[in-house]
Design an enzyme around this catalytic site. Structure first.
Site, mmCIF file in Angstrom:
data_model
loop_
_atom_site.group_PDB
_atom_site.id
_atom_site.type_symbol
_atom_site.label_atom_id
_atom_site.label_comp_id
_atom_site.label_asym_id
_atom_site.label_seq_id
_atom_site.Cartn_x
_atom_site.Cartn_y
_atom_site.Cartn_z
ATOM 1 N N LYS A 94 0.869 -1.184 0.000
ATOM 2 C CA LYS A 94 0.000 0.000 0.000
ATOM 3 C C LYS A 94 0.901 1.228 0.000
ATOM 4 O O LYS A 94 1.981 1.220 0.598
ATOM 5 C CB LYS A 94 -0.861 -0.008 1.271
ATOM 6 C CG LYS A 94 -2.073 0.889 1.198
ATOM 7 C CD LYS A 94 -3.275 0.156 0.656
ATOM 8 C CE LYS A 94 -4.470 1.088 0.543
ATOM 9 N NZ LYS A 94 -5.669 0.397 0.086
ATOM 10 N N GLY A 192 -25.996 2.470 3.097
ATOM 11 C CA GLY A 192 -25.061 3.086 2.144
ATOM 12 C C GLY A 192 -25.394 2.683 0.721
ATOM 13 O O GLY A 192 -25.278 1.515 0.350
ATOM 14 N N GLY A 194 -24.001 3.901 -2.206
ATOM 15 C CA GLY A 194 -23.017 4.485 -3.121
ATOM 16 C C GLY A 194 -22.813 3.585 -4.318
ATOM 17 O O GLY A 194 -23.702 2.826 -4.710
ATOM 18 N N ASN A 195 -21.616 3.642 -4.884
ATOM 19 C CA ASN A 195 -21.330 2.850 -6.091
ATOM 20 C C ASN A 195 -21.581 1.365 -5.859
ATOM 21 O O ASN A 195 -22.152 0.688 -6.712
ATOM 22 C CB ASN A 195 -19.872 3.057 -6.512
ATOM 23 C CG ASN A 195 -19.651 4.469 -7.011
ATOM 24 O OD1 ASN A 195 -20.490 5.019 -7.720
ATOM 25 N ND2 ASN A 195 -18.549 5.069 -6.620
ATOM 26 N N VAL A 196 -21.159 0.859 -4.710
ATOM 27 C CA VAL A 196 -21.332 -0.569 -4.446
ATOM 28 C C VAL A 196 -22.749 -0.858 -3.929
ATOM 29 O O VAL A 196 -23.437 -1.737 -4.454
ATOM 30 C CB VAL A 196 -20.289 -1.075 -3.421
ATOM 31 C CG1 VAL A 196 -20.495 -2.561 -3.151
ATOM 32 C CG2 VAL A 196 -18.870 -0.835 -3.936
HETATM 33 P P1 NAD Z 1 -19.250 5.431 -2.102
HETATM 34 O O1 NAD Z 1 -18.507 6.586 -1.563
HETATM 35 O O2 NAD Z 1 -19.631 5.402 -3.542
HETATM 36 O O3 NAD Z 1 -20.587 5.189 -1.262
HETATM 37 C C1 NAD Z 1 -20.689 5.292 0.110
HETATM 38 C C2 NAD Z 1 -22.135 5.661 0.409
HETATM 39 O O4 NAD Z 1 -22.335 5.618 1.813
HETATM 40 C C3 NAD Z 1 -22.511 7.065 -0.074
HETATM 41 O O5 NAD Z 1 -23.736 7.012 -0.763
HETATM 42 C C4 NAD Z 1 -22.642 7.845 1.247
HETATM 43 O O6 NAD Z 1 -23.597 8.890 1.159
HETATM 44 C C5 NAD Z 1 -23.094 6.772 2.197
HETATM 45 N N1 NAD Z 1 -22.829 7.036 3.595
HETATM 46 C C6 NAD Z 1 -21.781 7.698 4.144
HETATM 47 N N2 NAD Z 1 -21.915 7.721 5.476
HETATM 48 C C7 NAD Z 1 -23.059 7.053 5.769
HETATM 49 C C8 NAD Z 1 -23.727 6.724 6.964
HETATM 50 N N3 NAD Z 1 -23.254 7.102 8.154
HETATM 51 N N4 NAD Z 1 -24.879 6.012 6.883
HETATM 52 C C9 NAD Z 1 -25.372 5.619 5.685
HETATM 53 N N5 NAD Z 1 -24.781 5.917 4.518
HETATM 54 C C10 NAD Z 1 -23.638 6.618 4.565
HETATM 55 O O7 NAD Z 1 -18.359 4.148 -1.715
HETATM 56 P P2 NAD Z 1 -18.406 2.716 -2.378
HETATM 57 O O8 NAD Z 1 -17.377 2.636 -3.441
HETATM 58 O O9 NAD Z 1 -19.818 2.362 -2.682
HETATM 59 O O10 NAD Z 1 -17.855 1.823 -1.179
HETATM 60 C C11 NAD Z 1 -18.703 1.490 -0.077
HETATM 61 C C12 NAD Z 1 -17.882 0.746 0.970
HETATM 62 O O11 NAD Z 1 -17.306 -0.420 0.385
HETATM 63 C C13 NAD Z 1 -16.693 1.535 1.531
HETATM 64 O O12 NAD Z 1 -16.496 1.165 2.886
HETATM 65 C C14 NAD Z 1 -15.529 1.058 0.698
HETATM 66 O O13 NAD Z 1 -14.292 1.202 1.383
HETATM 67 C C15 NAD Z 1 -15.898 -0.398 0.524
HETATM 68 N N6 NAD Z 1 -15.280 -1.025 -0.656
HETATM 69 C C16 NAD Z 1 -15.524 -0.517 -1.896
HETATM 70 C C17 NAD Z 1 -14.958 -1.113 -3.019
HETATM 71 C C18 NAD Z 1 -15.225 -0.599 -4.406
HETATM 72 O O14 NAD Z 1 -14.921 -1.313 -5.386
HETATM 73 N N7 NAD Z 1 -15.794 0.585 -4.572
HETATM 74 C C19 NAD Z 1 -14.131 -2.247 -2.852
HETATM 75 C C20 NAD Z 1 -13.913 -2.758 -1.574
HETATM 76 C C21 NAD Z 1 -14.510 -2.128 -0.475
#
Ligand code: NAD
Length: 359
Positions: A94, A192, A194-196
């Site tokens: 990392k 949450g 978001g993207n995932v």
């Molecule tokens: P993102 O930033 O697109 O989405 C996160 C979402 O969570 C947002 O919509 C945000 O508004 C919401 N959020 C923030 N605080 C909140 C709360 N207190 N209560 C409810 N919702 C809340 O992130 P992502 O890419 O969707 O990733 C989500 C999680 O998965 C993160 O923890 C990230 O580290 C983990 N992750 C993501 C990936 C990936 O490929 N994107 C891979 C491994 C792990």
């Protein structure tokens, strides 16, 4: 310069990497500096027994260099375990860049980081992470052949693959705990969107699951209600929802001594990183009779897509490896039950076994 500070071998030295509580047999730690761009980076290579170290580069406004070092040491070790468990022939590494991504980031700084990565001769492969976008990786790639997830080498946004892995993980957990092969009629509380999280919601909706959704962003919640007929709850209530599965897809450390006694679902399976506030919470979940899908096992689809993507059509290969996350989780659940140990501990053991076999 004062070079006469008394120091005895064996003393706890506040600036010694080797005495650092997060130092766990890291192979190489590089401190990189570039005066012209202001780059300050720490690249931690934890373990290369399975292959070159791979892991994202995080740009963050760390308060101290010590905090940046802590992150680099901790996250690189996490990548060793994640890559090993995902069946990738990659070690763990990392990088962190000490800078505010909103105000300090420049092409010059990103290129200088690429130079640092290139100097490691392929022992470390970098990728995007918090504060670093795939567009930034394109700039890094001008100076190194060891940047993953760029337009030339990548499949684009890793989130859809992460979501696929989470969906497969939820199915594996439901099969193990409820002895059901389908999700129709089951209720999943997603925290949450978001993207995932949103992509997981889509998979679940298409398979006939009912959804309770929550996000601090009201627009995302409204979209999910419209697209999936989802019910809603307050983000802080998501773990308490009357659901079969709690799927955390927002922030880490959500599983702790306060929340675990309130969880009503029999399964916790979601994408968020570092869900357990401490190792004790893995035991706490087990004692509460909750089946927990270890975070770094279920959310590996993203790193799989970044690591295995290459020239040509690698989508099918990446999907196959991501779908295998479900089988890995089943192995974890079975062994955890047989050995009466928390699932997170079993995930660590499986990763350690693969690493030991590689020697
Ligand atoms: P993102 O930033 O697109 O989405 C996160 C979402 O969570 C947002 O919509 C945000 O508004 C919401 N959020 C923030 N605080 C909140 C709360 N207190 N209560 C409810 N919702 C809340 O992130 P992502 O890419 O969707 O990733 C989500 C999680 O998965 C993160 O923890 C990230 O580290 C983990 N992750 C993501 C990936 C990936 O490929 N994107 C891979 C491994 C792990």
């Amino acid at each position: 310069m004062n070079i006469s500070t008394p120091y005895r071998v064996g003393d706890a030295d506040p600036v010694s990497v080797f005495d650092h509580p997060e130092f766990k047999d890291h192979e190489q730690i590089v401190f990189g500096y570039d005066a012209a761009s202001g780059l300050k980076t720490i690249i931690a290579i934890h373990d290369t027994r399975l292959g070159p170290a791979a892991g994202g580069c995080r740009m963050w406004r760390y308060d101290t260099g010590a905090a940046a070092l802590t992150d680099a040491l901790r996250l690189s070790r996490g990548m060793t375990y994640k890559n090993a468990l995902a069946g990738l022939d990659l070690g763990g590494g990392k990088a962190v860049i000490i800078a505010d991504p909103r105000t300090d980031k420049s092409e010059q700084m990103l290129e200088a980081f690429g130079v640092q990565v290139e100097r490691l001769g392929g022992r470390y492969r970098t990728a995007e992470d918090v504060g670093i976008s795939s567009a930034d990786m394109e700039v890094v790639a001008r100076k190194t052949a060891h940047a993953l997830g760029t337009a030339q080498t990548g499949l684009g946004d890793p989130s859809p693959y992460t979501a696929l892995g989470v969906f497969e993980g939820i199915k594996a957990a439901v099969q193990f705990r409820l002895r059901r092969d389908d999700l129709a009629g089951l209720t999943v509380s997603i925290q949450g969107l978001g993207n995932v999280g949103f992509a997981v919601a889509r998979f679940l909706h298409e398979t006939g699951a009912r959804l309770i959704v929550s996000d601090i962003n009201a627009t995302s919640v409204a979209k999910a209600v419209e697209a999936f007929g989802a019910r809603t709850c307050e983000p802080a209530e998501a773990h308490r929802a009357d659901a079969d599965v709690f799927c955390p897809c927002a922030l880490g450390a959500g599983l702790n001594s306060l929340t675990i006694p309130e969880i009503r679902a029999g399964i916790v399976a979601g994408a968020a990183n570092n869900q357990l506030a401490s190792d004790t919470d893995g035991t706490r979940l087990r004692d509460a009779g909750i089946l927990y899908a270890p975070d770094y096992a279920i959310n590996a689809g993203g790193i799989i897509s970044i690591a295995l993507a290459g020239p040509g059509d690698t989508d099918a290969l990446v999907r196959e490896k991501t779908i295998a996350i479900g089988r890995t989780l089943t192995r974890i659940f079975e062994r955890a039950e047989a050995e009466r140990r928390p699932t997170q501990a079993i995930a660590d053991t499986l990763a350690q076994e693969r690493l030991s076999a590689a020697v």
